[in-house]
Design a protein around this motif. Structure first.
Motif, PDB file in Angstrom:
ATOM      1  N   LEU A   1       6.344  -0.667   1.729  1.00  0.00           N
ATOM      2  CA  LEU A   1       6.458  -1.801   0.795  1.00  0.00           C
ATOM      3  C   LEU A   1       7.540  -1.565  -0.257  1.00  0.00           C
ATOM      4  N   TYR A   2       7.664  -0.334  -0.745  1.00  0.00           N
ATOM      5  CA  TYR A   2       8.747  -0.034  -1.686  1.00  0.00           C
ATOM      6  C   TYR A   2      10.109  -0.154  -1.009  1.00  0.00           C
ATOM      7  N   ASP A   3      10.197   0.275   0.242  1.00  0.00           N
ATOM      8  CA  ASP A   3      11.484   0.209   0.948  1.00  0.00           C
ATOM      9  C   ASP A   3      11.918  -1.233   1.211  1.00  0.00           C
ATOM     10  N   ILE A   4      10.998  -2.088   1.655  1.00  0.00           N
ATOM     11  CA  ILE A   4      11.425  -3.459   1.990  1.00  0.00           C
ATOM     12  C   ILE A   4      11.783  -4.274   0.754  1.00  0.00           C
ATOM     13  N   THR A   5      11.351  -3.820  -0.414  1.00  0.00           N
ATOM     14  CA  THR A   5      11.737  -4.518  -1.656  1.00  0.00           C
ATOM     15  C   THR A   5      12.845  -3.762  -2.393  1.00  0.00           C
ATOM     16  N   ALA A   6      13.419  -2.741  -1.756  1.00  0.00           N
ATOM     17  CA  ALA A   6      14.506  -1.925  -2.315  1.00  0.00           C
ATOM     18  C   ALA A   6      14.116  -1.294  -3.645  1.00  0.00           C
ATOM     19  N   ASN A   7      12.848  -0.925  -3.788  1.00  0.00           N
ATOM     20  CA  ASN A   7      12.359  -0.293  -5.017  1.00  0.00           C
ATOM     21  C   ASN A   7      12.071   1.195  -4.853  1.00  0.00           C
ATOM     22  N   SER A   8      12.383   1.771  -3.707  1.00  0.00           N
ATOM     23  CA  SER A   8      12.134   3.197  -3.497  1.00  0.00           C
ATOM     24  C   SER A   8      13.007   4.016  -4.435  1.00  0.00           C
ATOM     25  N   VAL A   9      12.464   5.121  -4.904  1.00  0.00           N
ATOM     26  CA  VAL A   9      13.232   6.018  -5.773  1.00  0.00           C
ATOM     27  C   VAL A   9      14.475   6.522  -5.048  1.00  0.00           C
ATOM     28  N   ASP A  10      14.336   6.752  -3.739  1.00  0.00           N
ATOM     29  CA  ASP A  10      15.450   7.300  -2.962  1.00  0.00           C
ATOM     30  C   ASP A  10      16.153   6.244  -2.111  1.00  0.00           C
ATOM     31  N   TYR A  11      16.085   4.985  -2.502  1.00  0.00           N
ATOM     32  CA  TYR A  11      16.559   3.894  -1.649  1.00  0.00           C
ATOM     33  C   TYR A  11      18.019   4.062  -1.218  1.00  0.00           C
ATOM     34  N   THR A  12      18.896   4.466  -2.123  1.00  0.00           N
ATOM     35  CA  THR A  12      20.328   4.556  -1.797  1.00  0.00           C
ATOM     36  C   THR A  12      20.755   5.950  -1.341  1.00  0.00           C
ATOM     37  N   GLU A  13      19.852   6.893  -1.322  1.00  0.00           N
ATOM     38  CA  GLU A  13      20.207   8.256  -0.930  1.00  0.00           C
ATOM     39  C   GLU A  13      20.250   8.390   0.594  1.00  0.00           C
ATOM     40  N   PRO A  14      20.975   9.400   1.097  1.00  0.00           N
ATOM     41  CA  PRO A  14      20.967   9.640   2.551  1.00  0.00           C
ATOM     42  C   PRO A  14      19.542   9.905   3.032  1.00  0.00           C
ATOM     43  N   ASN A  15      19.172   9.306   4.154  1.00  0.00           N
ATOM     44  CA  ASN A  15      17.825   9.389   4.724  1.00  0.00           C
ATOM     45  C   ASN A  15      16.769   8.826   3.785  1.00  0.00           C
ATOM     46  N   GLY A  16      17.175   7.982   2.862  1.00  0.00           N
ATOM     47  CA  GLY A  16      16.259   7.365   1.909  1.00  0.00           C
ATOM     48  C   GLY A  16      15.729   6.029   2.409  1.00  0.00           C
ATOM     49  N   GLY A  17      15.314   5.196   1.459  1.00  0.00           N
ATOM     50  CA  GLY A  17      14.660   3.941   1.797  1.00  0.00           C
ATOM     51  C   GLY A  17      15.480   3.010   2.664  1.00  0.00           C
ATOM     52  N   ALA A  18      16.770   2.866   2.370  1.00  0.00           N
ATOM     53  CA  ALA A  18      17.611   1.973   3.170  1.00  0.00           C
ATOM     54  C   ALA A  18      17.708   2.467   4.608  1.00  0.00           C
ATOM     55  N   ASP A  19      17.847   3.787   4.784  1.00  0.00           N
ATOM     56  CA  ASP A  19      17.912   4.339   6.140  1.00  0.00           C
ATOM     57  C   ASP A  19      16.589   4.191   6.874  1.00  0.00           C
ATOM     58  N   ARG A  20      15.471   4.329   6.143  1.00  0.00           N
ATOM     59  CA  ARG A  20      14.157   4.157   6.782  1.00  0.00           C
ATOM     60  C   ARG A  20      13.987   2.712   7.260  1.00  0.00           C
ATOM     61  N   ILE A  21      14.389   1.749   6.421  1.00  0.00           N
ATOM     62  CA  ILE A  21      14.275   0.327   6.805  1.00  0.00           C
ATOM     63  C   ILE A  21      15.163   0.037   8.008  1.00  0.00           C
ATOM     64  N   ASN A  22      16.366   0.596   8.039  1.00  0.00           N
ATOM     65  CA  ASN A  22      17.261   0.379   9.185  1.00  0.00           C
ATOM     66  C   ASN A  22      16.657   0.950  10.465  1.00  0.00           C
ATOM     67  N   ARG A  23      16.068   2.137  10.374  1.00  0.00           N
ATOM     68  CA  ARG A  23      15.438   2.738  11.558  1.00  0.00           C
ATOM     69  C   ARG A  23      14.238   1.900  12.004  1.00  0.00           C
ATOM     70  N   PHE A  24      13.454   1.430  11.040  1.00  0.00           N
ATOM     71  CA  PHE A  24      12.313   0.568  11.357  1.00  0.00           C
ATOM     72  C   PHE A  24      12.803  -0.715  12.023  1.00  0.00           C
ATOM     73  N   GLY A  25      13.873  -1.300  11.494  1.00  0.00           N
ATOM     74  CA  GLY A  25      14.434  -2.533  12.063  1.00  0.00           C
ATOM     75  C   GLY A  25      14.991  -2.336  13.463  1.00  0.00           C
ATOM     76  N   ALA A  26      15.382  -1.085  13.778  1.00  0.00           N
ATOM     77  CA  ALA A  26      15.907  -0.786  15.115  1.00  0.00           C
ATOM     78  C   ALA A  26      14.783  -0.544  16.124  1.00  0.00           C
ATOM     79  N   GLY A  27      13.533  -0.671  15.671  1.00  0.00           N
ATOM     80  CA  GLY A  27      12.414  -0.565  16.606  1.00  0.00           C
ATOM     81  C   GLY A  27      11.708   0.774  16.609  1.00  0.00           C
ATOM     82  N   PHE A  28      11.779   1.522  15.503  1.00  0.00           N
ATOM     83  CA  PHE A  28      11.105   2.815  15.434  1.00  0.00           C
ATOM     84  C   PHE A  28      10.057   2.797  14.327  1.00  0.00           C
ATOM     85  N   SER A  29       8.789   2.845  14.716  1.00  0.00           N
ATOM     86  CA  SER A  29       7.723   2.829  13.710  1.00  0.00           C
ATOM     87  C   SER A  29       7.359   4.227  13.231  1.00  0.00           C
TER      88      SER A  29
END
Length: 194
Positions: free
Chosen positions: A131-159
């Motif tokens: 929930l923090y990642d999809i709202t871009a509120n994660s503490v590590d959202y912009t860091e490598p392997n952070g929230g943005a990367d997790r959302i991209n991996r989730f969007g690519a079909g990896f739960s």
């Protein structure tokens, strides 16, 4: 129609140990530990494999099938050439083992007690991080392997990115007490304490 849909086997081990590392006139220390581990397996299933609980394949769900753990978590492990999700095992909610460690230390009239709990293994579906990642509120959202990367991996079909190790070590209890001398309590409460 109601009927027995299958059979499940559960095997485990439980052990406990009590030690008294220090025992003297002024100090008494009692240490206790417990250990337990359980493994379950579905040995017979009279219906086709099915999924139940959890949050569907996108975030993880339990899959019930023969010769498998009843707490296995299935999710999407990618997509095929047509873009359809591919289901597979991404974790298991059952921990490898659990332990507790308790200590009671008496020093004159004082007693200090504390209890630690340790769970090793056992996966969780981390909805808070999702929930923090999809709202871009994660503490590590912009860091490598952070929230943005997790959302991209989730969007690519990896739960599996949100099915995470649920191990922990926590201090569950701490207490400090003092045993009041009987001479004082007798003066306050009179004969009632005897």
């Amino acid at each position: 129609v109601f009927g027995n849909g299958g059979r499940m086997r559960n095997r485990g081990v439980e052990a406990s140990l009590t030690l008294q590392p220090v025992q003297s006139r002024d100090v008494n220390w009692v240490f206790r530990t417990t250990f337990f581990a359980n493994k379950a397996k579905i040995t017979e299933l009279n219906v086709p494999p099915f999924q139940t609980g959890g949050f569907a394949l996108s975030l993880g769900t339990f899959q019930i099938e023969k010769d498998s753990s009843p707490t296995q978590i299935f999710g999407t492990i990618g997509t095929d050439a047509a873009g359809n999700p591919i289901a597979g095992k991404v974790g298991d909610a059952n921990p490898d083992f659990q332990m507790s460690f308790s200590n009671d230390i008496d020093f004159h009239r004082f007693t200090l007690g504390f209890l630690f709990d340790w769970k090793y293994g056992g996966d969780i579906i981390n909805l808070t991080e999702f929930l923090y990642d999809i709202t871009a509120n994660s503490v590590d959202y912009t860091e490598p392997n952070g929230g943005a990367d997790r959302i991209n991996r989730f969007g690519a079909g990896f739960s599996d990115v949100y099915v995470q190790n649920g191990s922990y070590l926590k201090l569950r209890e701490v207490n400090l007490s003092y045993n009041v001398p009987e001479s004082i309590t007798a003066g306050i409460f009179g004969e009632a304490v005897r």
